[in-house]
Enzyme design. Structure first.
Site, PDB file in Angstrom:
ATOM      1  N   ARG A  20       0.827  -1.213   0.000  1.00 54.26           N
ATOM      2  CA  ARG A  20       0.000   0.000   0.000  1.00 54.26           C
ATOM      3  C   ARG A  20       0.859   1.259   0.000  1.00 54.26           C
ATOM      4  O   ARG A  20       0.593   2.198  -0.747  1.00 54.26           O
ATOM      5  CB  ARG A  20      -0.963   0.007   1.186  1.00 54.26           C
ATOM      6  CG  ARG A  20      -2.065  -1.039   1.077  1.00 54.26           C
ATOM      7  CD  ARG A  20      -2.967  -1.041   2.292  1.00 54.26           C
ATOM      8  NE  ARG A  20      -2.167  -1.311   3.480  1.00 54.26           N
ATOM      9  CZ  ARG A  20      -2.363  -0.754   4.675  1.00 54.26           C
ATOM     10  NH1 ARG A  20      -3.351   0.098   4.853  1.00 54.26           N
ATOM     11  NH2 ARG A  20      -1.599  -1.056   5.700  1.00 54.26           N
ATOM     12  N   ASN A  38      -6.180  -2.681   2.493  1.00 55.23           N
ATOM     13  CA  ASN A  38      -6.179  -4.133   2.651  1.00 55.23           C
ATOM     14  C   ASN A  38      -7.607  -4.644   2.741  1.00 55.23           C
ATOM     15  O   ASN A  38      -8.487  -3.980   3.304  1.00 55.23           O
ATOM     16  CB  ASN A  38      -5.421  -4.542   3.911  1.00 55.23           C
ATOM     17  CG  ASN A  38      -3.927  -4.382   3.777  1.00 55.23           C
ATOM     18  OD1 ASN A  38      -3.392  -4.300   2.682  1.00 55.23           O
ATOM     19  ND2 ASN A  38      -3.237  -4.336   4.905  1.00 55.23           N
TER      20      ASN A  38
END
Length: 90
Positions: A20, A38
């Site tokens: 990320r 996520n």
């Protein structure tokens, strides 16, 4: 190329490897807004909004990710335009 937004579902070893944060860096350097977060199933959801060529460049990178990631699939879907101030991780 015009502005667009795309939602991606990235699967493989993409959680716990800095995916990320690396996606945020790549998107910001391309002037693309959106987010990466996520998912409970181990995937990462990514929304990318911006100039078409910039979004496409980030999409290509999603297949690679950071060095520790092992991407097995990137599922893409065009979505309606969304306003984001920047690119964030959630």
């Amino acid at each position: 190329m015009s502005d667009c937004c795309v939602k991606a579902r990235v699967t493989g070893k993409v959680q716990g490897v800095g995916y990320r944060a690396a996606t945020r860096e790549r998107a910001l350097s391309a002037c693309v807004t959106g987010y990466a977060r996520n998912q409970a199933d181990g995937s990462v959801e990514v929304v990318l909004c911006g100039r078409g060529e910039a979004v496409n460049g980030v999409i290509e990178w999603l297949w690679k990710g950071p060095p520790a990631a092992r991407v097995t699939h990137v599922e893409l879907a065009g979505i309606d335009w969304q306003e984001h101030d920047t690119f964030v991780t959630r």
